[in-house]
Design an enzyme around this catalytic site. Structure first.
Site: not given
Length: 111
Positions: A97-98, A28
């Site tokens: 998304h996870l 991320d």
């Protein structure tokens, strides 16, 4: 086209930590913990709420990949997996998304 689709298509760079024919995982850009990886399906699914019953094998695969990554990334002391769905759920990109988050103690409730 979402930013995640552009990452899948390699139009936008990302720090990719895993890829197979079904999904992609990358760090991320705004990490909330020392380890914060996003696991996304290559199939365009807007959110968990819009996933179809026939996507169940893909959803299971995403969880399996997330579990494996947690081990590979050294999160043996624990980790959290978050799926935000919809605006009120905190979803900011309309592509399922996870979030795999770990590397520090995590509080509850999450926010």
């Amino acid at each position: 086209m979402t930013i995640f689709k552009k990452i899948i298509d390699k139009e936008v760079p990302a720090d990719i930590v895993f890829e197979d024919d079904k999904c992609l995982a990358f760090r991320d850009v705004n990490p909330q913990a020392p380890t914060h990886v996003l696991v996304i399906p290559k199939k365009e699914i807007a959110s968990l709420a819009t996933a179809a019953d026939e996507d169940s094998h893909l959803l299971g695969h995403l969880l399996s990949v997330t579990r494996r990554l947690a081990g590979e990334l050294g999160l043996e002391n624990g980790f959290r997996v978050v799926i935000n769905s919809g605006a009120e759920g905190g979803q900011t990109v309309d592509h399922l998304h996870l979030h795999l988050i770990g590397g520090r103690g995590l509080n509850w409730p999450p926010g």
